[in-house]
Design an enzyme around this catalytic site. Structure first.
Site, PDB file in Angstrom:
ATOM      1  N   LYS A 119       0.420  -1.391   0.036  1.00  0.00           N
ATOM      2  CA  LYS A 119       0.002   0.001  -0.437  1.00  0.00           C
ATOM      3  C   LYS A 119       0.824   1.267  -0.244  1.00  0.00           C
ATOM      4  CE  LYS A 119      -2.093  -1.528   3.304  1.00  0.00           C
ATOM      5  NZ  LYS A 119      -1.845  -3.365   3.428  1.00  0.00           N
ATOM      6  N   THR A 120       2.292   1.354   0.897  1.00  0.00           N
ATOM      7  CA  THR A 120       3.119   2.392   0.666  1.00  0.00           C
ATOM      8  C   THR A 120       3.364   2.454  -0.498  1.00  0.00           C
ATOM      9  OG1 THR A 120       3.113   2.264   3.145  1.00  0.00           O
ATOM     10  CG2 THR A 120       4.313   3.248   1.902  1.00  0.00           C
ATOM     11  N   ASP A 148      -0.851   6.698   6.352  1.00  0.00           N
ATOM     12  CA  ASP A 148      -1.271   4.948   6.593  1.00  0.00           C
ATOM     13  C   ASP A 148      -1.472   5.160   7.951  1.00  0.00           C
ATOM     14  OD1 ASP A 148      -0.319   2.603   6.080  1.00  0.00           O
ATOM     15  OD2 ASP A 148       1.400   2.439   7.084  1.00  0.00           O
ATOM     16  N   THR A 167      -5.523  -1.166   7.179  1.00  0.00           N
ATOM     17  CA  THR A 167      -5.565  -2.735   7.694  1.00  0.00           C
ATOM     18  C   THR A 167      -7.119  -3.631   7.893  1.00  0.00           C
ATOM     19  OG1 THR A 167      -4.269  -2.486   9.737  1.00  0.00           O
ATOM     20  CG2 THR A 167      -3.112  -3.239   7.416  1.00  0.00           C
ATOM     21  N   ARG A 225       6.648  -8.492   1.652  1.00  0.00           N
ATOM     22  CA  ARG A 225       7.333  -8.404   2.759  1.00  0.00           C
ATOM     23  C   ARG A 225       8.227  -9.496   3.180  1.00  0.00           C
ATOM     24  NH1 ARG A 225       4.169  -5.004   6.546  1.00  0.00           N
ATOM     25  NH2 ARG A 225       5.312  -2.041   5.166  1.00  0.00           N
TER      26      ARG A 225
END
Length: 354
Positions: free
Chosen positions: A66-67, A111, A160, A219
């Protein structure tokens, strides 16, 4: 007991390493084909009009990019990027200071936007719709609201837990993208690309092995790559291949499904109770962790893998969990969410065996 190696939440090491391997443009992004195509159309249309695109909400589990997508949005628009997080915005004045410092067309990334304080969220409504904020000066009867204009901008919010967003906040986003877990083949491409950037010698079988143990999350894939690289440099010939990947992940207690010690401890605790049902608090005590850790870090992957199931009475282990730990399942074990021998004839859709 928690092992952060297969946690999708970012560590300080991840934050530093991700800056190196993050895709910078939409063409470099791997996976997320549906959201990527939709975003591409949104951004290209805005560029042709010469105006900022609609506000963008990106939702999905941690570690899916997302970032990275927020950074790509700013890069594709050729705009400035301001980054903050919901927990960091405690007062409306904090958000007003950020909004009034934006330049025309800038991208503001927030975020964990669902964790923003309610006064700041209400201030954000008018900024998103009318590009205006009302700053209250003074207290009590003498308080005065001073309207301040905000330059047109694009808000990119990431969450999230989209269910915790209020209706008014969700309705103000013109585009909502749901990020999905990655396929092993996509993770293999990501690992190969990261290895090339980090100058890590890697063979295809090594990338495949790391990818299939990465829980569908880039990640985690990049984190496992760094750990396998360390093992290969110290105990191997420096090349990340199948042998090095298997040996390294055995050292770090990541099994062939991507389960770590906590995951297996949860499954073992369920099996010691006959497969369940077991309540969350009882399960957390059995593995020596906080209930929040079990529910947020461990349980989502076990549920998605079909190793456990939720029932009104608690968590239960499925037949796949018994098989994975190598223990014969007793009669009546849950298979695909239904007890064996029950009325449902649904096949074991969650079976991990071919």
């Amino acid at each position: 007991m928690t092992d952060p190696l297969v946690s999708a939440w970012a560590s300080d090491e991840d934050a530093a390493a991700d800056q190196t391997v993050r895709p910078k443009r939409m063409s470099e992004l791997i996976g997320q084909h549906r959201v990527r195509e939709q975003l591409h159309l949104l951004l290209q249309s805005a560029l042709r009009r010469g105006s900022p695109p609609d506000h963008i909400l990106l939702s999905g589990p941690p570690g899916l990019g997302k970032t990275t997508m927020a950074m790509i949005v700013a890069a594709e628009l050729g705009a400035g990027l301001r980054m903050t997080s919901g927990p960091a915005i405690e007062r409306a004045g904090d958000l007003a200071a950020v909004l009034t410092s934006l330049q025309h067309g800038d991208v503001l990334f927030i975020d964990e936007i669902h964790r923003m304080a309610r006064p700041a969220e209400e201030l954000l409504y008018s900024a998103m719709e009318d590009f205006r904020v009302d700053v209250v000066v003074g207290k009590g009867p003498g308080a005065t609201a001073i309207p301040l204009d905000v330059e047109p901008f694009t808000l990119v919010g990431a969450t999230t837990r989209s269910g915790l967003l209020t209706g008014p906040m969700r309705d103000r986003f013109g585009f909502v993208g749901q990020l999905e877990f990655y396929e092993p083949e996509e993770l293999e491409q990501i690992i190969t690309r990261s290895a090339r950037i980090l100058d890590v010698p890697i063979l295809e079988d090594g990338a495949v092995e790391i990818g299939r143990r990465s829980r569908g999350t880039p990640r985690i894939a990049n984190r496992l790559l760094r750990r396998v690289r360390d093992y290969a440099e110290v105990r191997g010939n420096g090349v990340v291949d199948l042998k090095a990947a298997r040996a390294a992940l055995r050292v770090y207690d990541v099994d062939e499904l991507g389960l770590d010690r906590l995951d297996r401890a949860v499954l073992a605790a369920l099996l010691r109770h006959g497969g369940g049902p077991v309540g969350l608090s009882t399960l957390a005590v059995a593995v020596g962790e906080q209930p929040d850790t079990v529910e947020e870090v461990c349980e989502p992957f076990l549920l998605r893998s079909g190793l456990i199931a939720r029932t009104p009475r608690g968590r239960v282990a499925t037949a796949s969990a018994w098989r994975h730990l190598g223990i014969p399942a007793p009669a009546g074990t849950v298979v695909g969410g239904n007890p064996q021998g029950g009325l449902s004839q649904t096949p074991d859709l969650f079976s991990l065996e071919p």
